[in-house]
Design a protein around this motif. Sequence first.
Motif, mmCIF file in Angstrom:
data_model
loop_
_atom_site.group_PDB
_atom_site.id
_atom_site.type_symbol
_atom_site.label_atom_id
_atom_site.label_comp_id
_atom_site.label_asym_id
_atom_site.label_seq_id
_atom_site.Cartn_x
_atom_site.Cartn_y
_atom_site.Cartn_z
ATOM 1 N N ARG A 126 0.831 -1.207 0.000
ATOM 2 C CA ARG A 126 0.000 0.000 0.000
ATOM 3 C C ARG A 126 0.865 1.257 0.000
ATOM 4 N NH1 ARG A 126 -5.361 0.664 1.347
ATOM 5 N NH2 ARG A 126 -5.900 2.832 1.595
ATOM 6 N N SER A 127 1.947 1.256 0.789
ATOM 7 C CA SER A 127 2.833 2.426 0.868
ATOM 8 C C SER A 127 3.534 2.690 -0.457
ATOM 9 C CB SER A 127 3.863 2.233 1.984
ATOM 10 O OG SER A 127 3.224 2.124 3.224
ATOM 11 N N VAL A 128 4.032 1.639 -1.093
ATOM 12 C CA VAL A 128 4.711 1.809 -2.386
ATOM 13 C C VAL A 128 3.719 2.278 -3.443
ATOM 14 C CG1 VAL A 128 5.911 0.588 -4.240
ATOM 15 C CG2 VAL A 128 6.596 0.226 -1.865
ATOM 16 N N PHE A 129 2.506 1.723 -3.441
ATOM 17 C CA PHE A 129 1.478 2.185 -4.378
ATOM 18 C C PHE A 129 1.211 3.674 -4.182
ATOM 19 C CE2 PHE A 129 -2.998 3.301 -4.959
ATOM 20 C CZ PHE A 129 -3.136 3.090 -6.320
ATOM 21 N N ALA A 130 0.934 4.070 -2.940
ATOM 22 C CA ALA A 130 0.591 5.462 -2.667
ATOM 23 C C ALA A 130 1.751 6.403 -3.005
ATOM 24 C CB ALA A 130 0.185 5.623 -1.202
ATOM 25 N N PHE A 137 1.547 11.383 -10.150
ATOM 26 C CA PHE A 137 0.303 12.098 -10.458
ATOM 27 C C PHE A 137 -0.049 13.200 -9.467
ATOM 28 C CE2 PHE A 137 -0.197 7.896 -12.409
ATOM 29 C CZ PHE A 137 -0.411 8.286 -13.726
ATOM 30 N N GLY A 138 0.652 13.286 -8.356
ATOM 31 C CA GLY A 138 0.365 14.312 -7.363
ATOM 32 C C GLY A 138 -0.404 13.751 -6.181
ATOM 33 N N ALA A 139 -0.363 14.508 -5.097
ATOM 34 C CA ALA A 139 -1.001 14.076 -3.852
ATOM 35 C C ALA A 139 -2.509 13.912 -4.029
ATOM 36 C CB ALA A 139 -0.705 15.089 -2.752
ATOM 37 N N SER A 140 -3.078 13.084 -3.244
ATOM 38 C CA SER A 140 -4.515 12.805 -3.137
ATOM 39 C C SER A 140 -5.093 11.996 -4.295
ATOM 40 C CB SER A 140 -5.328 14.094 -2.929
ATOM 41 O OG SER A 140 -5.423 14.829 -4.132
ATOM 42 N N VAL A 141 -4.257 11.449 -5.151
ATOM 43 C CA VAL A 141 -4.750 10.585 -6.222
ATOM 44 C C VAL A 141 -4.831 9.133 -5.735
ATOM 45 C CG1 VAL A 141 -4.302 9.733 -8.563
ATOM 46 C CG2 VAL A 141 -3.874 12.124 -8.012
ATOM 47 N N ALA A 142 -3.934 8.753 -4.826
ATOM 48 C CA ALA A 142 -3.868 7.380 -4.320
ATOM 49 C C ALA A 142 -4.883 7.175 -3.198
ATOM 50 C CB ALA A 142 -2.458 7.065 -3.847
ATOM 51 N N THR A 143 -6.147 7.125 -3.548
ATOM 52 C CA THR A 143 -7.228 6.948 -2.577
ATOM 53 C C THR A 143 -7.414 5.476 -2.224
ATOM 54 O OG1 THR A 143 -8.855 6.699 -4.328
ATOM 55 C CG2 THR A 143 -8.443 8.957 -3.538
ATOM 56 N N ASP A 144 -8.237 5.217 -1.217
ATOM 57 C CA ASP A 144 -8.573 3.824 -0.870
ATOM 58 C C ASP A 144 -9.226 3.124 -2.056
ATOM 59 O OD1 ASP A 144 -7.585 4.117 1.678
ATOM 60 O OD2 ASP A 144 -9.543 4.454 2.610
ATOM 61 N N GLU A 145 -10.092 3.843 -2.766
ATOM 62 C CA GLU A 145 -10.774 3.284 -3.940
ATOM 63 C C GLU A 145 -9.764 2.923 -5.033
ATOM 64 O OE1 GLU A 145 -14.401 4.406 -7.017
ATOM 65 O OE2 GLU A 145 -13.385 6.021 -5.931
ATOM 66 N N ALA A 146 -8.784 3.807 -5.259
ATOM 67 C CA ALA A 146 -7.756 3.537 -6.270
ATOM 68 C C ALA A 146 -6.915 2.329 -5.869
ATOM 69 C CB ALA A 146 -6.873 4.766 -6.465
ATOM 70 N N TYR A 147 -6.603 2.220 -4.587
ATOM 71 C CA TYR A 147 -5.806 1.085 -4.130
ATOM 72 C C TYR A 147 -6.571 -0.228 -4.305
ATOM 73 C CZ TYR A 147 -2.986 -2.029 -1.338
ATOM 74 O OH TYR A 147 -2.229 -3.103 -0.929
ATOM 75 N N ARG A 148 -7.848 -0.235 -3.977
ATOM 76 C CA ARG A 148 -8.665 -1.455 -4.174
ATOM 77 C C ARG A 148 -8.721 -1.818 -5.658
ATOM 78 N NH1 ARG A 148 -11.496 0.733 0.036
ATOM 79 N NH2 ARG A 148 -12.960 1.831 -1.298
ATOM 80 N N ALA A 149 -8.897 -0.823 -6.518
ATOM 81 C CA ALA A 149 -8.917 -1.085 -7.962
ATOM 82 C C ALA A 149 -7.574 -1.646 -8.414
ATOM 83 C CB ALA A 149 -9.248 0.203 -8.715
ATOM 84 N N PHE A 150 -6.492 -1.089 -7.890
ATOM 85 C CA PHE A 150 -5.155 -1.567 -8.236
ATOM 86 C C PHE A 150 -4.965 -3.018 -7.804
ATOM 87 C CE2 PHE A 150 -0.905 -2.455 -6.550
ATOM 88 C CZ PHE A 150 -0.190 -2.485 -7.734
ATOM 89 N N THR A 151 -5.363 -3.361 -6.579
ATOM 90 C CA THR A 151 -5.160 -4.738 -6.114
ATOM 91 C C THR A 151 -6.008 -5.727 -6.912
ATOM 92 O OG1 THR A 151 -6.751 -4.443 -4.310
ATOM 93 C CG2 THR A 151 -4.421 -4.100 -3.776
ATOM 94 N N ASP A 152 -7.220 -5.332 -7.296
ATOM 95 C CA ASP A 152 -8.052 -6.204 -8.130
ATOM 96 C C ASP A 152 -7.386 -6.444 -9.488
ATOM 97 O OD1 ASP A 152 -9.962 -6.312 -6.146
ATOM 98 O OD2 ASP A 152 -11.280 -4.827 -7.065
#
Length: 185
Positions: A126-130, A137-152
């Motif tokens: 999660r830390s490396v993704f964020a 892409f800049g701060a606040s792009v790595a949301t919980d929703e984005a992380y879930r989409a990434f893991t899927d």
Amino acid sequence: LSRARSRHGGVFTLVIAGKRMSIIADRATVATVVRLPKTVADFNTVAGDVMINAFGCTRACWDSALAHIDAEIHRLYIQHLQGRDALDALTVRAARALDSTLSPSRALGGEGREWSEHSLNGIVKRSVFAATVDTIFGASVATDEAYRAFTDFDAAFPLLVGGMPCRDKAREGREMLLGLFRRAG
């Protein structure tokens, strides 16, 4: 791979996800293969298959983009990665993003959250993704929703590259990430 290498040597072919894949596990051979002319070993063919299978690009789209990709990658390399100043700026941005990602409030998911237990692998992933998303892409792009989409999407990626059908969850994750990155980039 270790078993296959000890059995067959530094270069061998396996069938992975229904496709023949040649593995080069000998360091000396890798340098030779990388220097082969494009008529013998063409990375663009493999990249095209990955783009089509994993990212949903059409063959026509990939073929038309191919002519511009080398020039664009070269331009972006010179702009963002060549020279000490460019690398220093990127390194500072990445270090700040990682530091911010590892701050207690963000690691917990925001201010006021209770401590909870997580696996070390999950925290690092999660830390490396964020940090990576924030750096690019800049701060606040790595949301919980984005992380879930990434893991899927990440869980299905090897199957997608192999040309296996895309599961709904993986497809939705891919499309969500593409939309997010297009808006941010």
